[in-house]
Enzyme design. Structure first.
Site, PDB file in Angstrom:
ATOM      1  N   LYS A  53      37.192  -2.443   1.489  1.00 47.82           N
ATOM      2  CA  LYS A  53      37.819  -3.712   1.105  1.00 47.82           C
ATOM      3  C   LYS A  53      39.326  -3.645   1.318  1.00 47.82           C
ATOM      4  O   LYS A  53      39.931  -4.589   1.819  1.00 47.82           O
ATOM      5  CB  LYS A  53      37.512  -4.035  -0.361  1.00 47.82           C
ATOM      6  CG  LYS A  53      36.113  -4.564  -0.593  1.00 47.82           C
ATOM      7  CD  LYS A  53      35.765  -4.607  -2.069  1.00 47.82           C
ATOM      8  CE  LYS A  53      34.255  -4.826  -2.230  1.00 47.82           C
ATOM      9  NZ  LYS A  53      33.765  -4.566  -3.579  1.00 47.82           N
ATOM     10  N   GLN A  97      35.063  -3.822  -9.492  1.00 48.82           N
ATOM     11  CA  GLN A  97      33.912  -3.222  -8.801  1.00 48.82           C
ATOM     12  C   GLN A  97      32.822  -2.860  -9.812  1.00 48.82           C
ATOM     13  O   GLN A  97      33.099  -2.247 -10.841  1.00 48.82           O
ATOM     14  CB  GLN A  97      34.374  -1.974  -8.019  1.00 48.82           C
ATOM     15  CG  GLN A  97      33.298  -1.334  -7.180  1.00 48.82           C
ATOM     16  CD  GLN A  97      32.777  -2.237  -6.064  1.00 48.82           C
ATOM     17  OE1 GLN A  97      33.530  -2.989  -5.463  1.00 48.82           O
ATOM     18  NE2 GLN A  97      31.493  -2.177  -5.802  1.00 48.82           N
ATOM     19  N   ASP A 120      34.645 -12.880  -6.816  1.00 51.12           N
ATOM     20  CA  ASP A 120      33.245 -12.453  -6.758  1.00 51.12           C
ATOM     21  C   ASP A 120      32.304 -13.577  -7.204  1.00 51.12           C
ATOM     22  O   ASP A 120      31.093 -13.477  -6.991  1.00 51.12           O
ATOM     23  CB  ASP A 120      33.026 -11.253  -7.690  1.00 51.12           C
ATOM     24  CG  ASP A 120      32.938  -9.928  -6.947  1.00 51.12           C
ATOM     25  OD1 ASP A 120      32.523  -9.938  -5.776  1.00 51.12           O
ATOM     26  OD2 ASP A 120      33.280  -8.899  -7.553  1.00 51.12           O
TER      27      ASP A 120
HETATM   28  N1  GUN Z   1      28.763  -3.919  -6.626  1.00 49.54           N
HETATM   29  C1  GUN Z   1      27.756  -4.199  -5.774  1.00 49.54           C
HETATM   30  N2  GUN Z   1      27.974  -5.387  -5.172  1.00 49.54           N
HETATM   31  C2  GUN Z   1      29.127  -5.866  -5.673  1.00 49.54           C
HETATM   32  C3  GUN Z   1      29.875  -7.049  -5.439  1.00 49.54           C
HETATM   33  O1  GUN Z   1      29.522  -7.942  -4.662  1.00 49.54           O
HETATM   34  N3  GUN Z   1      31.016  -7.160  -6.140  1.00 49.54           N
HETATM   35  C4  GUN Z   1      31.433  -6.218  -7.014  1.00 49.54           C
HETATM   36  N4  GUN Z   1      32.562  -6.429  -7.679  1.00 49.54           N
HETATM   37  N5  GUN Z   1      30.773  -5.111  -7.256  1.00 49.54           N
HETATM   38  C5  GUN Z   1      29.627  -4.937  -6.581  1.00 49.54           C
END
Ligand code: GUN
Length: 301
Positions: A53, A97, A120
């Site tokens: 990211k 996350q 998200d």
């Molecule tokens: N963990 C697995 N998929 C995701 C996601 O799309 N966003 C976040 N923040 N954590 C994750």
């Protein structure tokens, strides 16, 4: 051979569009979108995602602000950090996350994120907006799934869609998006009986079960489209580590199209995160512009 939808190429195109949008914001509004990524602990998969990211955020010209906290961080500390990020005018997107350490209540943390910065789309306000079809920020993986489907489906109305998995991250939001487009949606999960009978009725199958090779060829109707969200690390017969999805792609010759793993849904998630961050920055710029116009009008009066 089944058509493989090239998620990597589609994601690259979206990233180019986002980069153009970022450049426009810089020249027109003097604004650089900022994305804060918060990682608690050192889950190996999370480390890989977070690093990817960061690299991609910078590649499209955004600012990336990273907060790596030790696994022992308590919920109160994490929530204080989120309050600070909510207040910071240079931060337009906040991503925490997941998974968080078990000692932290993830829902309480997600509830703290300012909904307009919730890139998200996990905050209850955005979940509610999605389920009422009233805008808001949409979760990245489901949004990516829809973009991939859009390359092979021209009209979703009346189609039978079956979603395997009912997580808040993928299953539930992708079901809402399919519903919004006019599909008849069935959401299945670990307790569903006769799953293969249900999938055999589907024109579209989205599988996010986290179960390597779950979906077999005879589960799928000829001409159906299969979106594979699974990313599973398995050891193959030669003892080598390998990434596989939730479907057996080699058995899907009779399907119209499917997504490879890797190179399908995975790259779309990050591209959609960048797209959501740009969107959040644009909305913030428009709000500030509106507030400034109102203030100017007040002072002129
Ligand atoms: N963990 C697995 N998929 C995701 C996601 O799309 N966003 C976040 N923040 N954590 C994750």
């Amino acid at each position: 051979m089944v058509k493989l939808i090239d998620g990597k190429a589609i994601a690259a195109k979206l990233e180019t569009r986002v980069a153009r949008g970022v450049a426009e914001l810089a020249t027109q509004q003097r604004l650089v979108p900022g994305l804060a990524v918060v990682l608690v602990g050192a889950d190996p998969a999370s480390l890989v995602y977070v690093n990817r990211k960061l690299v991609k955020t910078k590649a499209v010209g955004m600012r990336s602000i990273e907060h790596r906290l030790p696994a022992e961080t308590c919920e109160t500390e994490l929530i204080s950090l989120i309050h600070a990020l909510n207040q910071d005018a240079d931060i337009h997107g906040i991503l925490v996350q997941l998974p968080l350490p078990r000692t932290i209540n993830a829902n309480r943390v997600l509830d703290t994120i300012e909904p307009t910065k919730d890139v998200d789309g996990f905050h209850p306000v955005n979940v509610g907006r999605l389920s009422t079809g009233t805008g808001g920020l949409t979760p990245c993986t489901p949004l990516g799934c829809m973009m991939l489907l859009d390359t092979v489906v021209s009209d979703f109305r009346g189609m039978q869609a079956v979603v395997i998995g009912m997580s808040n991250i993928v299953g539930k939001p992708v079901a809402m998006l399919l519903l919004e487009r006019g599909c008849t949606v069935t959401v299945t999960h670990i307790l569903t009986r006769n799953l293969s009978e249900i999938t055999r009725t589907a024109d579209i199958v989205v599988v996010a079960a986290g179960s390597p090779g779950l979906v077999r060829g005879d589960w799928i109707k000829p001409g159906a489209v299969v979106i594979d969200v699974g990313i599973n690390r398995v050891i193959d017969a030669d003892g080598k580590s390998q990434l596989v999805g939730d479907t057996r792609t080699e058995e899907l010759g009779h399907a119209a199209a499917t997504t490879p793993v890797p190179g399908g849904v995975g790259p779309m998630t990050i591209a959609c995160l960048l797209s959501n961050t740009l969107e959040a920055a644009r909305v913030s710029a428009a709000m500030h512009h509106g507030a400034k116009v109102a203030a100017d009008m007040t002072s002129a009066a």
